[in-house]
Structures are given as C-alpha cells and as structure tokens.
Design a protein around this motif. Structure first.
Motif, PDB file in Angstrom:
ATOM      1  N   GLU A 115       0.862  -1.198   0.000  1.00  0.00           N
ATOM      2  CA  GLU A 115       0.000   0.000   0.000  1.00  0.00           C
ATOM      3  C   GLU A 115       0.890   1.237   0.000  1.00  0.00           C
ATOM      4  O   GLU A 115       1.145   1.836   1.044  1.00  0.00           O
ATOM      5  N   PRO A 116       1.363   1.646  -1.154  1.00  0.00           N
ATOM      6  CA  PRO A 116       2.320   2.782  -1.204  1.00  0.00           C
ATOM      7  C   PRO A 116       1.748   4.083  -0.650  1.00  0.00           C
ATOM      8  O   PRO A 116       2.499   4.931  -0.152  1.00  0.00           O
ATOM      9  N   SER A 117       0.400   4.224  -0.711  1.00  0.00           N
ATOM     10  CA  SER A 117      -0.185   5.495  -0.266  1.00  0.00           C
ATOM     11  C   SER A 117      -0.317   5.584   1.251  1.00  0.00           C
ATOM     12  O   SER A 117      -0.613   6.648   1.802  1.00  0.00           O
ATOM     13  N   ASN A 118      -0.145   4.457   1.947  1.00  0.00           N
ATOM     14  CA  ASN A 118      -0.312   4.442   3.406  1.00  0.00           C
ATOM     15  C   ASN A 118       0.855   5.171   4.090  1.00  0.00           C
ATOM     16  O   ASN A 118       2.011   4.964   3.717  1.00  0.00           O
ATOM     17  N   PRO A 119       0.580   6.028   5.086  1.00  0.00           N
ATOM     18  CA  PRO A 119       1.689   6.738   5.769  1.00  0.00           C
ATOM     19  C   PRO A 119       2.666   5.788   6.458  1.00  0.00           C
ATOM     20  O   PRO A 119       3.825   6.151   6.687  1.00  0.00           O
ATOM     21  N   ALA A 120       2.199   4.556   6.805  1.00  0.00           N
ATOM     22  CA  ALA A 120       3.076   3.605   7.505  1.00  0.00           C
ATOM     23  C   ALA A 120       3.895   2.758   6.539  1.00  0.00           C
ATOM     24  O   ALA A 120       4.625   1.855   6.963  1.00  0.00           O
ATOM     25  N   ALA A 121       3.797   3.022   5.245  1.00  0.00           N
ATOM     26  CA  ALA A 121       4.510   2.201   4.263  1.00  0.00           C
ATOM     27  C   ALA A 121       6.012   2.485   4.307  1.00  0.00           C
ATOM     28  O   ALA A 121       6.432   3.615   4.584  1.00  0.00           O
ATOM     29  N   ASP A 122       6.810   1.423   4.070  1.00  0.00           N
ATOM     30  CA  ASP A 122       8.265   1.627   4.043  1.00  0.00           C
ATOM     31  C   ASP A 122       8.684   2.101   2.642  1.00  0.00           C
ATOM     32  O   ASP A 122       7.837   2.361   1.781  1.00  0.00           O
ATOM     33  N   ALA A 123       9.992   2.181   2.395  1.00  0.00           N
ATOM     34  CA  ALA A 123      10.509   2.752   1.141  1.00  0.00           C
ATOM     35  C   ALA A 123       9.983   2.025  -0.092  1.00  0.00           C
ATOM     36  O   ALA A 123       9.753   2.637  -1.139  1.00  0.00           O
ATOM     37  N   SER A 124       9.778   0.674   0.036  1.00  0.00           N
ATOM     38  CA  SER A 124       9.319  -0.089  -1.133  1.00  0.00           C
ATOM     39  C   SER A 124       7.793  -0.147  -1.229  1.00  0.00           C
ATOM     40  O   SER A 124       7.258  -0.854  -2.078  1.00  0.00           O
ATOM     41  N   GLY A 125       7.082   0.563  -0.343  1.00  0.00           N
ATOM     42  CA  GLY A 125       5.620   0.637  -0.442  1.00  0.00           C
ATOM     43  C   GLY A 125       4.878  -0.437   0.329  1.00  0.00           C
ATOM     44  O   GLY A 125       3.660  -0.556   0.220  1.00  0.00           O
ATOM     45  N   ASN A 126       5.579  -1.255   1.134  1.00  0.00           N
ATOM     46  CA  ASN A 126       4.923  -2.318   1.911  1.00  0.00           C
ATOM     47  C   ASN A 126       4.545  -1.822   3.301  1.00  0.00           C
ATOM     48  O   ASN A 126       5.304  -1.085   3.940  1.00  0.00           O
ATOM     49  N   VAL A 127       3.370  -2.255   3.746  1.00  0.00           N
ATOM     50  CA  VAL A 127       2.912  -1.891   5.097  1.00  0.00           C
ATOM     51  C   VAL A 127       2.818  -3.168   5.929  1.00  0.00           C
ATOM     52  O   VAL A 127       2.274  -4.171   5.475  1.00  0.00           O
ATOM     53  N   LYS A 128       3.375  -3.124   7.146  1.00  0.00           N
ATOM     54  CA  LYS A 128       3.274  -4.292   8.038  1.00  0.00           C
ATOM     55  C   LYS A 128       2.000  -4.175   8.858  1.00  0.00           C
ATOM     56  O   LYS A 128       1.763  -3.137   9.490  1.00  0.00           O
ATOM     57  N   TYR A 129       1.196  -5.234   8.853  1.00  0.00           N
ATOM     58  CA  TYR A 129      -0.024  -5.281   9.656  1.00  0.00           C
ATOM     59  C   TYR A 129       0.182  -6.265  10.821  1.00  0.00           C
ATOM     60  O   TYR A 129       1.004  -7.183  10.705  1.00  0.00           O
ATOM     61  N   PRO A 130      -0.547  -6.099  11.926  1.00  0.00           N
ATOM     62  CA  PRO A 130      -0.334  -6.981  13.100  1.00  0.00           C
ATOM     63  C   PRO A 130      -0.525  -8.467  12.764  1.00  0.00           C
ATOM     64  O   PRO A 130      -1.263  -8.806  11.842  1.00  0.00           O
ATOM     65  N   ASN A 131       0.145  -9.334  13.542  1.00  0.00           N
ATOM     66  CA  ASN A 131       0.018 -10.788  13.327  1.00  0.00           C
ATOM     67  C   ASN A 131      -1.209 -11.349  14.063  1.00  0.00           C
ATOM     68  O   ASN A 131      -1.147 -12.406  14.678  1.00  0.00           O
ATOM     69  N   VAL A 132      -2.303 -10.587  14.046  1.00  0.00           N
ATOM     70  CA  VAL A 132      -3.539 -11.019  14.712  1.00  0.00           C
ATOM     71  C   VAL A 132      -4.427 -11.703  13.688  1.00  0.00           C
ATOM     72  O   VAL A 132      -4.705 -11.137  12.638  1.00  0.00           O
ATOM     73  N   ASN A 133      -4.851 -12.936  14.002  1.00  0.00           N
ATOM     74  CA  ASN A 133      -5.792 -13.654  13.134  1.00  0.00           C
ATOM     75  C   ASN A 133      -7.123 -13.714  13.866  1.00  0.00           C
ATOM     76  O   ASN A 133      -7.215 -14.311  14.945  1.00  0.00           O
ATOM     77  N   SER A 134      -8.136 -13.089  13.304  1.00  0.00           N
ATOM     78  CA  SER A 134      -9.405 -12.974  14.043  1.00  0.00           C
ATOM     79  C   SER A 134     -10.040 -14.343  14.319  1.00  0.00           C
ATOM     80  O   SER A 134     -10.715 -14.516  15.330  1.00  0.00           O
ATOM     81  N   VAL A 135      -9.802 -15.324  13.434  1.00  0.00           N
ATOM     82  CA  VAL A 135     -10.360 -16.661  13.675  1.00  0.00           C
ATOM     83  C   VAL A 135      -9.734 -17.282  14.920  1.00  0.00           C
ATOM     84  O   VAL A 135     -10.428 -17.854  15.774  1.00  0.00           O
ATOM     85  N   VAL A 136      -8.412 -17.149  15.034  1.00  0.00           N
ATOM     86  CA  VAL A 136      -7.712 -17.681  16.215  1.00  0.00           C
ATOM     87  C   VAL A 136      -8.220 -17.001  17.478  1.00  0.00           C
ATOM     88  O   VAL A 136      -8.487 -17.653  18.499  1.00  0.00           O
ATOM     89  N   GLU A 137      -8.406 -15.675  17.401  1.00  0.00           N
ATOM     90  CA  GLU A 137      -8.877 -14.933  18.575  1.00  0.00           C
ATOM     91  C   GLU A 137     -10.289 -15.363  18.973  1.00  0.00           C
ATOM     92  O   GLU A 137     -10.602 -15.486  20.154  1.00  0.00           O
ATOM     93  N   MET A 138     -11.133 -15.587  17.972  1.00  0.00           N
ATOM     94  CA  MET A 138     -12.516 -16.005  18.251  1.00  0.00           C
ATOM     95  C   MET A 138     -12.554 -17.371  18.933  1.00  0.00           C
ATOM     96  O   MET A 138     -13.294 -17.576  19.897  1.00  0.00           O
ATOM     97  N   THR A 139     -11.738 -18.309  18.437  1.00  0.00           N
ATOM     98  CA  THR A 139     -11.738 -19.647  19.064  1.00  0.00           C
ATOM     99  C   THR A 139     -11.181 -19.568  20.480  1.00  0.00           C
ATOM    100  O   THR A 139     -11.677 -20.221  21.393  1.00  0.00           O
ATOM    101  N   ASP A 140     -10.165 -18.724  20.658  1.00  0.00           N
ATOM    102  CA  ASP A 140      -9.606 -18.518  22.000  1.00  0.00           C
ATOM    103  C   ASP A 140     -10.659 -17.946  22.936  1.00  0.00           C
ATOM    104  O   ASP A 140     -10.751 -18.327  24.100  1.00  0.00           O
TER     105      ASP A 140
END
Lengths: 134, 141
Positions: B85-110
């Motif tokens: 996502e190059p337009s995102n303010p959190a994007a690095d030089a190559s345009g990639n944005v890191k999102y949290p390692n949260v999986n909503s399915v795992v959280e729901m089962t937990d």
C-alpha cells in the motif's frame, strides 16, 4: 457416648467430609483447565465396615491423636487416598483436564452430597422420635 | 481436622482464581482484536504485536490448594502480515505496510475457549453453594 459416636452418624459424617474434599479437588481441576502440564486429580471413595468406621481408605500410617495436647500433623486434612486410575486424554500442552468429565463429576458429587445430608437429617429425626420429641 | 469448616470456602476460592484468570485472558484477547489493524505510527515501523496470555498453577499457602494465576503476557513471535500500500503513511521505502500478526479466527476460538472455562468455574461455584445450602438445611431438622 456422644451423638457423634453413633456408627450411622459417623459414617455419614465421613462421607460428607469426603464429598467436601472431592469438591475442592474438582474445583482445582476445573480452575486449572488451561494450565500447561496440569494433570487432574480424583479421590478414592471411602468404604465402610460393619461398625460404620471408614475401612481401607485411610493411609496405612495414619497418626492417631492420643492426647488432647497433641498437635495435628500438617497435611492431615486430606486423609482420603488419591485415585490414580482415572482415565484421561492429554492435550498437546500437557493438560489432561476434560471439562465435561469434571462437570459430570461435580454434578454427581453435589447430588450424592444432597442424599447424604438428607440421610443425616432423617437419622437425627429418628433419634428425636426415639426420645419421644419427634 | 483443621480445615473442616472452610473446605467449601476453599473450593469457592479456587474456582474464583479460575474466573479471575479467564477474565484476564479475555482482556488480552479483546486487546488483540481491537488492535487487529493497528499499524505503526512511523513509516516502515513494526505494528502492534499479538499478545499471548499464559497460565500457571501456584500453591496458595493460606488456602493450602493449587490455584491458577495468569502468568506473564508474552508477545507472539510469528511474522507480521505485509500488504503493498504505497499510499499508506506507515509504508516503508518499497511501499509495503506491516499489519499486526492477529488472526481474528484464532482470537474467536480462543475467546470461546475462555468463555467455556469461565462457565465451568461458575458452575463449580454454584454447585458448591448448593452443597453449603444442604449443610445448613441439616440445622432445620
């Protein structure tokens, strides 16, 4: 002879104590149902001989208080043996608590306890009748 | 016997420790779910890292019983999700944005698991209360 020395009452009292202790053990199992490497525990049911005294369920070297000034040994509260033959399945985390099984045991424990307390009340009622006050 | 009168109270206290631990677990799970899309405030930085609650069994000396406690809340070391996502303010030089390692399915089962354990502890408390009531009923005879 005190009222507690009657065989039927002392047997019922021991049984009530066993149910009370078992409830504690089951409560421990349920609360630790997500603790890694926890194994559930269970108590052996006491057996009674003809005189109403608990037979075979106590430890082989139970200490006897022969004088009122004796101190109770630590850890003497749980004088019931542990049942080590309980079947269980172990999850990858090493926890072997099966919640459904524990719920069943707790319900059983509660119903049996209700039966024992009813019997105790009935026995007391019987005594009252015997002394002419029922 | 020393602890006769307080045995039921001990059962209740042990179950309460279970309730407390599961409630703490729910707090961590809700934190994870709430932050499922929290990116880093700086460009190219690390986003929110999923938290994992741990349980441990401890001997409570006043109760003389094994109670459960919520141990350290540890970070999940799995990889972050990466989106281009190059337009995102959190994007690095190559345009990639890191999102949290949260999986909503795992959280729901937990969450379901925590709920189930919580209910089991509540059941133990009500069963113990009924047993106490039966004991008091002897007095009525």
């Amino acid at each position: 002879m005190s009222i507690n020395d009657l065989p039927v009452l002392s047997a019922l009292r021991t049984k009530m104590q066993w149910h009370q202790e078992r409830q504690r053990v089951l409560s421990e199992n349920v609360s630790n149902s997500d603790t890694p490497n926890f194994r559930p525990r269970e108590l052996v049911e006491p057996k009674f001989d003809k005189t109403g005294a608990a037979a075979g369920s106590m430890g082989p070297l139970a200490m006897t208080v022969t004088s009122v000034s004796h101190m109770t040994p630590s850890g003497a509260a749980s004088s019931f043996d542990q049942n080590k033959n309980a079947g269980f399945e172990t999850r990858p985390a090493g926890n072997a608590v099966n919640l459904e099984e524990e719920m069943m045991k707790s319900a059983n424990n509660q119903m049996d306890y209700a039966a024992v307390t009813s019997l105790y009340s009935k026995s007391l009622h019987l005594l009252k009748t015997a002394i002419g006050k029922g | 016997m020393a602890n006769d009168s307080s045995d039921f109270a001990r059962s209740m206290a042990i179950a309460t420790s279970g309730l407390r631990a599961q409630a703490g677990r729910m707090r961590v799970i809700s934190e994870n779910i709430a932050n499922a899309d929290s990116t880093s405030p700086t460009a190219g930085g690390d986003p929110y890292r999923r938290k994992v609650p741990t349980f441990s069994s401890a001997l409570d000396r006043t109760l003389d019983a094994q109670v459960v406690t919520l141990g350290k809340i540890k970070p999940d070391q799995s990889n972050f999700r990466v989106k281009y996502e190059p337009s995102n303010p959190a994007a690095d030089a190559s345009g990639n944005v890191k999102y949290p390692n949260v999986n909503s399915v795992v959280e729901m089962t937990d969450m379901r698991d925590a709920q189930r354990s919580y209910e089991a502890n509540v059941n133990i408390i009500s069963a113990t209360r009924r047993m106490i009531q039966r004991t008091l009923d002897i007095l009525k005879t």
